[in-house]
Enzyme design. Structure first.
Site, PDB file in Angstrom:
ATOM      1  N   ASP A 151       0.834  -1.200   0.000  1.00  0.00           N
ATOM      2  CA  ASP A 151       0.000   0.000   0.000  1.00  0.00           C
ATOM      3  C   ASP A 151       0.872   1.256   0.000  1.00  0.00           C
ATOM      4  OD1 ASP A 151      -2.160  -1.698   0.218  1.00  0.00           O
ATOM      5  OD2 ASP A 151      -2.282  -1.499   2.406  1.00  0.00           O
TER       6      ASP A 151
HETATM    7  N1  URA Z   1      -1.193  -5.933   3.848  1.00  0.00           N
HETATM    8  C1  URA Z   1      -1.699  -4.693   3.873  1.00  0.00           C
HETATM    9  O1  URA Z   1      -2.729  -4.447   4.469  1.00  0.00           O
HETATM   10  N2  URA Z   1      -1.019  -3.743   3.196  1.00  0.00           N
HETATM   11  C2  URA Z   1       0.141  -3.956   2.539  1.00  0.00           C
HETATM   12  O2  URA Z   1       0.717  -3.033   1.969  1.00  0.00           O
HETATM   13  C3  URA Z   1       0.649  -5.262   2.558  1.00  0.00           C
HETATM   14  C4  URA Z   1      -0.036  -6.230   3.223  1.00  0.00           C
END
Ligand code: URA
Length: 234
Positions: free
Chosen positions: A103
């Site tokens: 993310d």
């Molecule tokens: N899980 C999440 O919630 N975000 C990420 O970036 C990676 C794994």
């Protein structure tokens, strides 16, 4: 391989730019000035030089990046800066891509490569490649919540999450979480499933490789041959 294709793969410019280099007599093959853009070369055996500089052929590139917050995992985006913008100009290639997604607000280990086969293997849901995250959370977890996270929780998908591993760290409200899948926002959704909330997320390992501690957020390095081999065996 055609000489112009070889030069493009070696990042010497676009098709038209490398053709121009050849036309201007800047390229030699085994010491002789190349005349034809479509002349065939053996990329691993012939010695190709551009303005006297020898080019060593490399088909695939692998980088371990410590992704900082604020960048998105994509090759290009109209709205936000992407992780590809962290690469130095000499390392930029149109065929490089991030393997999977973190993310925008997640930090940590991200693999960049142009090796589609390896990426496919690592991301295949059948392979169950482990990913470990350092997860800061709003509240501490009870033993019962840890058990639920480890056994599988309902994050609104068809099935519960696959078995995971939770290790408390010395810091308050922080755990190491190892998961075998890579569903959208998976860690955040898993924490929500136990009425908690992620306040910071950092991936510290991907398959058998751990993020190099020498890499500051935004920094990257090429994987060693041994690391690539280990990834292939994952
Ligand atoms: N899980 C999440 O919630 N975000 C990420 O970036 C990676 C794994």
């Amino acid at each position: 391989m055609r000489l112009d294709k070889f030069l493009c793969e070696m990042n010497m410019g676009s098709r038209s730019e490398v053709k121009e280099l050849i036309r201007r007599g800047a390229v030699t093959v085994n010491g002789l000035t190349a005349k034809e853009v479509d002349c065939k070369i053996h990329e691993n055996a012939d010695m190709v030089c551009v303005r006297g500089q020898k080019l060593s052929y490399q088909r695939y590139f692998y980088y371990m990046l410590n992704k900082p917050q604020g960048l998105i995992c994509a090759t290009e985006d109209k709205m936000s800066p992407t992780v590809m913008e962290l690469l130095a100009p000499q390392d930029r290639r149109p065929d490089l891509f991030p393997v999977g997604r973190l993310d925008k607000d997640t930090e940590g280990f991200l693999l960049l490569t142009n090796d589609g086969e390896l990426a496919h293997r690592l991301l295949s849901p059948k392979k169950h490649v482990d990913k470990t995250y350092l997860v800061s959370i709003k509240h501490g977890l009870s033993g019962e919540e840890i058990c639920r996270l480890e056994q599988g929780v309902d994050i609104g998908e068809e099935r519960l999450t696959l078995p995971a591993k939770v290790l408390p760290t010395k810091a308050e409200n922080q755990i190491l979480l190892t998961i075998q899948e890579g569903k959208f926002h998976q860690v955040k959704r898993m924490m929500k499933a136990v009425d908690n909330e992620v306040t910071a997320l950092r991936r510290i390992s991907f398959g058998p490789l751990t993020l190099d501690e020498a890499l500051q957020p935004g920094e990257y390095r090429e994987l060693t041959e041994e690391e690539v081999k280990i990834l292939y065996e994952a």
